[in-house]
Motif scaffolding. Structure first.
Motif, PDB file in Angstrom:
ATOM      1  N   PHE A  23      54.399   8.348  24.934  1.00  0.00           N
ATOM      2  CA  PHE A  23      55.937   8.531  24.384  1.00  0.00           C
ATOM      3  C   PHE A  23      56.097   9.919  23.922  1.00  0.00           C
ATOM      4  N   MET A  24      55.211  10.410  22.900  1.00  0.00           N
ATOM      5  CA  MET A  24      55.518  11.904  22.468  1.00  0.00           C
ATOM      6  C   MET A  24      55.237  13.020  23.702  1.00  0.00           C
ATOM      7  N   ASN A  25      54.498  12.560  24.514  1.00  0.00           N
ATOM      8  CA  ASN A  25      54.388  13.664  25.618  1.00  0.00           C
ATOM      9  C   ASN A  25      55.841  13.803  26.490  1.00  0.00           C
ATOM     10  N   GLY A  26      56.114  12.576  26.531  1.00  0.00           N
ATOM     11  CA  GLY A  26      57.430  12.406  27.115  1.00  0.00           C
ATOM     12  C   GLY A  26      58.563  13.132  26.530  1.00  0.00           C
ATOM     13  N   ILE A  27      58.608  12.912  25.378  1.00  0.00           N
ATOM     14  CA  ILE A  27      59.723  13.974  24.285  1.00  0.00           C
ATOM     15  C   ILE A  27      59.386  15.257  24.541  1.00  0.00           C
ATOM     16  N   THR A  28      58.106  15.681  24.488  1.00  0.00           N
ATOM     17  CA  THR A  28      57.825  16.984  24.451  1.00  0.00           C
ATOM     18  C   THR A  28      58.219  17.704  25.687  1.00  0.00           C
ATOM     19  N   TRP A  29      57.851  16.811  26.832  1.00  0.00           N
ATOM     20  CA  TRP A  29      58.493  17.156  28.260  1.00  0.00           C
ATOM     21  C   TRP A  29      60.081  17.410  28.184  1.00  0.00           C
ATOM     22  N   ILE A  30      60.870  16.381  27.729  1.00  0.00           N
ATOM     23  CA  ILE A  30      62.151  16.495  27.770  1.00  0.00           C
ATOM     24  C   ILE A  30      62.473  17.864  26.855  1.00  0.00           C
ATOM     25  N   GLN A  31      61.818  18.017  25.964  1.00  0.00           N
ATOM     26  CA  GLN A  31      62.030  19.043  24.988  1.00  0.00           C
ATOM     27  C   GLN A  31      61.953  20.571  25.848  1.00  0.00           C
ATOM     28  N   LEU A  56      65.681  15.035  10.250  1.00  0.00           N
ATOM     29  CA  LEU A  56      64.538  14.812  10.874  1.00  0.00           C
ATOM     30  C   LEU A  56      63.403  15.216   9.630  1.00  0.00           C
ATOM     31  N   VAL A  57      63.832  16.521   8.771  1.00  0.00           N
ATOM     32  CA  VAL A  57      62.751  16.840   7.751  1.00  0.00           C
ATOM     33  C   VAL A  57      62.626  15.583   6.814  1.00  0.00           C
ATOM     34  N   VAL A  58      63.866  15.079   6.363  1.00  0.00           N
ATOM     35  CA  VAL A  58      63.831  13.802   5.622  1.00  0.00           C
ATOM     36  C   VAL A  58      62.887  12.595   6.151  1.00  0.00           C
ATOM     37  N   SER A  59      62.865  12.349   7.098  1.00  0.00           N
ATOM     38  CA  SER A  59      62.036  11.390   7.615  1.00  0.00           C
ATOM     39  C   SER A  59      60.413  11.864   7.930  1.00  0.00           C
ATOM     40  N   GLY A  60      60.414  12.975   8.154  1.00  0.00           N
ATOM     41  CA  GLY A  60      59.002  13.782   8.099  1.00  0.00           C
ATOM     42  C   GLY A  60      58.306  13.467   6.968  1.00  0.00           C
ATOM     43  N   ILE A  61      59.235  13.904   5.900  1.00  0.00           N
ATOM     44  CA  ILE A  61      58.578  13.837   4.530  1.00  0.00           C
ATOM     45  C   ILE A  61      58.456  12.522   4.165  1.00  0.00           C
ATOM     46  N   ILE A  62      59.153  11.724   4.313  1.00  0.00           N
ATOM     47  CA  ILE A  62      59.032  10.023   4.094  1.00  0.00           C
ATOM     48  C   ILE A  62      57.773   9.776   4.728  1.00  0.00           C
ATOM     49  N   SER A  63      57.541  10.243   6.059  1.00  0.00           N
ATOM     50  CA  SER A  63      56.556   9.289   6.799  1.00  0.00           C
ATOM     51  C   SER A  63      55.122  10.094   6.315  1.00  0.00           C
ATOM     52  N   SER A  64      55.331  11.415   6.124  1.00  0.00           N
ATOM     53  CA  SER A  64      53.880  11.996   5.880  1.00  0.00           C
ATOM     54  C   SER A  64      53.637  11.553   4.266  1.00  0.00           C
ATOM     55  N   TRP A  65      54.632  11.327   3.698  1.00  0.00           N
ATOM     56  CA  TRP A  65      54.275  10.679   2.167  1.00  0.00           C
ATOM     57  C   TRP A  65      53.816   9.252   2.237  1.00  0.00           C
ATOM     58  N   THR A  66      53.994   8.662   3.376  1.00  0.00           N
ATOM     59  CA  THR A  66      53.677   6.976   3.251  1.00  0.00           C
ATOM     60  C   THR A  66      52.669   6.592   3.840  1.00  0.00           C
ATOM     61  N   TRP A  67      51.299   7.079   3.343  1.00  0.00           N
ATOM     62  CA  TRP A  67      50.075   6.694   3.855  1.00  0.00           C
ATOM     63  C   TRP A  67      49.783   5.474   3.679  1.00  0.00           C
ATOM     64  N   SER A  68      48.675   4.852   4.378  1.00  0.00           N
ATOM     65  CA  SER A  68      48.006   3.599   3.920  1.00  0.00           C
ATOM     66  C   SER A  68      47.897   3.418   2.540  1.00  0.00           C
ATOM     67  N   LEU A  69      47.675   4.598   1.837  1.00  0.00           N
ATOM     68  CA  LEU A  69      47.536   4.459   0.474  1.00  0.00           C
ATOM     69  C   LEU A  69      48.724   4.160  -0.315  1.00  0.00           C
ATOM     70  N   PHE A 188      57.292  15.564  14.059  1.00  0.00           N
ATOM     71  CA  PHE A 188      58.689  15.174  13.351  1.00  0.00           C
ATOM     72  C   PHE A 188      59.150  14.000  14.067  1.00  0.00           C
ATOM     73  N   ILE A 189      59.343  14.248  15.308  1.00  0.00           N
ATOM     74  CA  ILE A 189      60.267  13.262  16.241  1.00  0.00           C
ATOM     75  C   ILE A 189      59.408  12.000  15.897  1.00  0.00           C
ATOM     76  N   CYS A 190      58.122  12.026  16.157  1.00  0.00           N
ATOM     77  CA  CYS A 190      57.415  10.946  16.016  1.00  0.00           C
ATOM     78  C   CYS A 190      57.252  10.397  14.623  1.00  0.00           C
ATOM     79  N   ASP A 191      57.392  10.939  13.545  1.00  0.00           N
ATOM     80  CA  ASP A 191      57.696  10.384  12.351  1.00  0.00           C
ATOM     81  C   ASP A 191      58.593   9.681  12.261  1.00  0.00           C
TER      82      ASP A 191
END
Length: 651
Positions: A23-31, A56-69, A188-191
């Protein structure tokens, strides 16, 4: 008997991982094909061309702060010490993300060209400072990566009976594939996609448990079960032993620990600096502030609903009994969900944890590979490396690091170290870097001696204090005694205090009075002409048959020239004020009256708290899902049109 078959574990870990990679590589290809950004340029791969929008940055921050922890430890804290546990866990994380909104505008003013924080240290303090900060960064990333994997691996093997070691090694495989091909923008998009699903699952869980479940089904019923639980297992140091009070001695110690740990984490983790550098100067601060406030809802709701439900259900005769190790490994939430929602709940839980692991791990992989490729490879091995070399080195480092953190997590697993233990250890090992690293960007008088002594000396002092306290206070140094609340509290406090005292003290003794122009004029890694920033035109060169792209280097330079320093200073002041307000509200105004008075939540008040929690969750959902789409609607429409027409840039 595990709730799910072993095949399900392999299916999720391998299948989903590879699916995401595709899925990500698809997005990268489109990009690459339809927009002006190509991940083969180093600036795009490691800093997303420094031009991301708020959503995008907000969702990136939220997702990288949401670990399994975040999902498991917050529930564990509430399970152990009542409603205050999840709340303090959330405060600990929110404060640091929000303070980054203040630091980030300073980074933009003082070192907009930096890619990693040790680079700035090199310009200010030479090789010693560079190595000191690099060490802090790598230690932090190693522990965080292991932490993320251990949390995910434990859940996968508990739910499906999959071999713990294979889980620890297979999880990074899928992640490293898509990170290595896509770079930071892809992450970021993946996040955003991960966080979207993650919040969806979380909202449906909490709504189901509070409104529709046969066993709980209403805040009142949860309150009654918790009252029974408090009679059976009163919390030591809580008012009347209740789970529904903020007057909690454990809670107060944990509050300080959580805040220290979080600060150490954010400051030493290149992942957050990557994000501060990657977004538009004008949006950086806003994104961090919104990200922090929205993120608060995730651990708070996990703690309040999943953690407290696990505790409340313990009153029922057929609920499984949890051992201390299970609790420390973060399994309270998992067991509760499995009990309330059966197999379906377990499948969602597996998905939830897997998503949080992949998005957090992808941020760690990019961060570490940035450190290794820029600060080790380019700095000490090949100073004249081209942009292409750096990207290749990054890709190599990503694979290297995913093997390394799998091994590290396996070692921890083998000696019986789990999530809870690592959470306490994080503060001890990273908090010494807080003052030296933050002051490198904020304070011109910080000296080389202060920076090195604070970060490395502080780490050494903290480890000594931590080990000594365990020996003196509990009589032995073992895995169990080191994670004792008071012992790790001593280590945490020693780390942040010694780091601060050494760095500030030594600098006041002989101030450096550094000239910021040196960092402002740092050189950006120049793009070679054979790299596409903009695929404006490609011509096949007859001599060697390779296509040469004419690049838009000017465009990259312009972004740097356009920095509006007075505006950034206004942002800095504005967010310093906003941060102070937020910090005072969540650390003093809300908890202190609730904890100062001998008050147990009444049914009405508890219901109100849950209502507020839901509003907060939906606010986070809006920021992560709706905002990026609203902000990028024009680009998305344009790309969609282009794809439908199947056309290329040329028309």
């Amino acid at each position: 008997m595990t709730p799910l078959p072993q095949g399900a574990g392999y299916a999720v870990v391998l299948g989903l991982g590879l699916l995401f990679a595709l899925f990500m590589n698809g997005i990268t290809w489109i990009q690459v094909r339809f927009s002006k950004f190509s991940p083969n340029s180093a600036a795009e791969f490691t800093a997303a061309s420094r031009s991301l929008k708020t959503g995008l940055v907000v969702s990136g921050i939220i997702s990288s702060w949401t670990w399994s922890l975040t999902l498991l430890q917050s529930a564990t804290q509430s399970y152990v010490m009542g409603i205050a546990g999840g709340y303090w866990y959330a405060v600990g994380g929110t404060l640091q993300i929000a303070i980054f909104s203040v630091i980030a505008s300073k980074v933009k003013i003082n070192a907009n060209h930096a890619t990693t924080f040790p680079e700035v240290a090199y310009i200010r303090f030479g090789t010693a400072g560079h190595l000191a900060f690099l060490w802090c960064g790598l230690v932090c990333n190693a522990i965080v990566s292991a932490c993320i994997l251990l949390g995910g691996g434990t859940v996968v093997s508990t739910l499906t009976g999959m071999n713990a070691y294979s889980a620890l090694f297979l999880i990074p495989v899928g992640v490293s594939i898509y990170v290595a091909t896509g770079g930071l923008r892809a992450t970021f998009i993946c996040d955003a996609t991960h966080t979207f699903v993650l919040l969806g699952i979380l909202i449906s869980y909490t709504l189901y448990i509070i409104t529709a479940s046969d066993t709980i089904g209403s805040p009142d019923r949860l309150w009654e079960l918790l009252a029974q639980a408090a009679e059976r297992w009163p919390v030591e140091g809580n008012y009347k032993g209740s789970y529904l009070t903020f007057r909690s001695r454990q809670g107060a110690i944990f509050a300080v620990q959580s805040i220290i740990t979080g600060f150490g984490l954010v400051n030493c983790d290149q992942g957050y600096w990557s994000r501060a550098i990657a977004s538009n100067p004008s949006t950086t601060a806003k994104a961090y502030f919104l990200g922090g406030t929205a993120w608060f809802s995730i651990p708070f709701s996990c703690g309040t609903i999943l953690g407290l439900s696990a505790r409340a259900l313990g009153v029922l005769p057929d609920f499984p009994i949890l051992s201390d190790f299970d609790i420390s490994a973060g399994l309270a939430a998992v067991v509760a969900v499995n009990y309330l929602l059966g197999t379906f709940g377990s499948v969602l839980m597996l998905l939830l944890v897997f998503l949080s692991v992949t998005s957090a791990l992808s941020a760690e992989l990019i961060a570490t590979s940035t450190l290794l490729s820029y600060d080790v490879y380019r700095h000490y091995f090949k100073p004249n490396a081209t942009s292409k070399d750096v990207v290749n080195a990054s890709r190599f480092c990503i694979v290297l690091w995913s093997i390394f953190c799998g091994s590290l997590a396996s070692i921890f697993h083998a000696v019986g170290i789990n999530l809870g233990w690592l959470f306490y250890f994080l503060g001890v090992s990273t908090a010494s870097g807080v003052f030296p690293i933050a002051l490198t960007f904020l304070w011109k008088d910080l000296t080389k001696a202060g920076a090195v002594a604070g970060s490395i000396g502080g780490m050494a002092i903290a480890l000594v204090v931590w080990l000594a306290t365990a020996k003196a206070h509990l009589g032995a140094i073992t895995v169990a005694t080191l994670s004792d609340q008071w012992v790790s509290f001593a280590g945490n406090a020693a780390a942040i205090i010694s780091g601060g005292v050494l760095s500030i003290g030594l600098s006041l003794w002989r101030p450096a009075n550094f000239d910021w122009e040196k960092t402002r004029n740092m050189n950006v890694l120049s793009e070679e002409p054979d790299l596409a920033i903009d695929n404006i035109e490609s011509e096949v060169d007859k001599k060697n048959g390779s296509s040469i792209q004419i690049t838009d280097v000017e465009h990259v330079r312009d972004v740097a020239a356009e920095l509006d320093i007075p505006a950034l200073n206004r942002t800095f002041k504005g967010y310093s004020f906003a941060f102070a307000a937020l910090a005072i509200v969540i650390t003093f105004i809300i908890p202190i009256p609730l904890g100062g008075a001998p008050y147990m939540f009444s049914k009405k008040f508890f219901t109100a708290v849950i209502a507020v929690m839901f509003i907060w969750l939906f606010f986070a959902f809006f920021l992560v899902v709706c905002l990026p789409i609203i902000e990028s609607r024009h680009t998305l429409l344009r790309i969609a049109r282009l794809i439908l027409r199947g056309s290329n840039h040329h028309h």
